[in-house]
Design a protein around this motif. Structure first.
Motif, mmCIF file in Angstrom:
data_model
loop_
_atom_site.group_PDB
_atom_site.id
_atom_site.type_symbol
_atom_site.label_atom_id
_atom_site.label_comp_id
_atom_site.label_asym_id
_atom_site.label_seq_id
_atom_site.Cartn_x
_atom_site.Cartn_y
_atom_site.Cartn_z
ATOM 1 N N ALA A 63 0.675 -1.177 -0.101
ATOM 2 C CA ALA A 63 -0.114 0.128 0.326
ATOM 3 C C ALA A 63 0.691 1.304 -0.071
ATOM 4 N N THR A 64 1.861 1.191 0.879
ATOM 5 C CA THR A 64 2.851 2.352 0.904
ATOM 6 C C THR A 64 3.694 2.671 -0.499
ATOM 7 N N ARG A 65 3.758 1.286 -1.026
ATOM 8 C CA ARG A 65 4.603 1.764 -2.579
ATOM 9 C C ARG A 65 3.571 2.066 -3.551
ATOM 10 N N ALA A 66 2.387 1.721 -3.451
ATOM 11 C CA ALA A 66 1.156 2.142 -4.392
ATOM 12 C C ALA A 66 0.986 3.736 -4.263
ATOM 13 N N ASP A 67 0.885 4.167 -3.080
ATOM 14 C CA ASP A 67 0.583 5.542 -2.615
ATOM 15 C C ASP A 67 1.770 6.144 -3.167
ATOM 16 N N GLU B 193 0.962 11.547 -10.173
ATOM 17 C CA GLU B 193 0.315 13.091 -9.784
ATOM 18 C C GLU B 193 1.183 13.997 -10.065
ATOM 19 N N GLU B 194 2.328 14.101 -9.477
ATOM 20 C CA GLU B 194 3.422 15.155 -9.450
ATOM 21 C C GLU B 194 3.811 15.286 -10.909
ATOM 22 N N PHE B 195 4.103 14.312 -11.507
ATOM 23 C CA PHE B 195 4.389 14.215 -12.982
ATOM 24 C C PHE B 195 3.574 14.586 -13.899
ATOM 25 N N ARG B 196 2.313 14.499 -13.690
ATOM 26 C CA ARG B 196 1.270 15.061 -14.615
ATOM 27 C C ARG B 196 0.848 16.643 -14.537
ATOM 28 N N THR B 197 1.151 16.980 -13.005
ATOM 29 C CA THR B 197 1.149 18.416 -12.933
ATOM 30 C C THR B 197 2.358 19.406 -13.076
ATOM 31 N N LEU B 198 3.396 18.989 -13.713
ATOM 32 C CA LEU B 198 4.473 19.664 -13.875
ATOM 33 C C LEU B 198 4.496 20.378 -15.159
ATOM 34 N N PRO B 199 5.340 21.412 -15.266
ATOM 35 C CA PRO B 199 5.293 22.219 -16.746
ATOM 36 C C PRO B 199 5.863 21.092 -17.631
#
Length: 155
Positions: A16-20, A27-33
């Motif tokens: 679960a920790t790895r999945a999180d 999510e970070e990747f998708r929000t980066l310029p």
């Protein structure tokens, strides 16, 4: 025959920790310029994580994605090809599409290098590598394609 033992609480918690962690990085990747070098760093953090492979395939497949993120994803998929046949096929086809992208020579080079593990699985990959190794190609794409064919035992 003994069935696989059920995962204990610690094992489930670790998964679960790895999945999180994976979900947070994606999510970070998708929000980066679009041209953020952090994208490449995120891909490098996912090196060897089998759960990240579908995401890596999507990065390679996205012709509009940052070229250094695509090259990093191609490298990871070369080093850790998916074991699951359908995902492995999708990865090979994404790399093949990247190899055929006339706009991105750097991505084409990395895609050619990464296709070695996929060549024996898919005749279209083998044919594309043979064509990319031809005299009409960029010399670096040629060299990478020939190297991938050698790696696959097809040269």
């Amino acid at each position: 025959m003994n069935p696989e033992p059920a995962p204990d609480h610690a094992t489930r918690a670790a998964r679960a920790t790895r999945a999180d962690h994976l979900a947070r990085l994606v999510e970070e990747f998708r929000t980066l310029p679009a041209d953020s070098d952090r994208k490449r760093e995120i891909i490098a953090e996912l090196d060897g994580d089998a759960a990240a492979q579908p995401f890596l395939v999507s990065v390679v497949a996205d012709a509009g994605e940052y070229d250094l993120a695509r090259t990093e994803a191609a490298t990871v998929l070369r080093l850790w090809p998916p074991a699951e046949p359908e995902l492995r096929h999708r990865a090979g086809r994404a790399l093949l599409a990247a190899l055929n992208d006339p706009e991105e020579d750097l991505v084409r080079q990395y895609a050619a290098m990464a296709l070695g593990p996929y060549a024996s699985d898919d005749p279209a990959v083998t044919e594309a590598l043979i064509a990319a190794g031809g005299s009409e190609e960029d010399p670096l794409v040629q060299a990478c394609a020939r190297s991938a064919l050698e790696e696959a035992g097809l040269a």
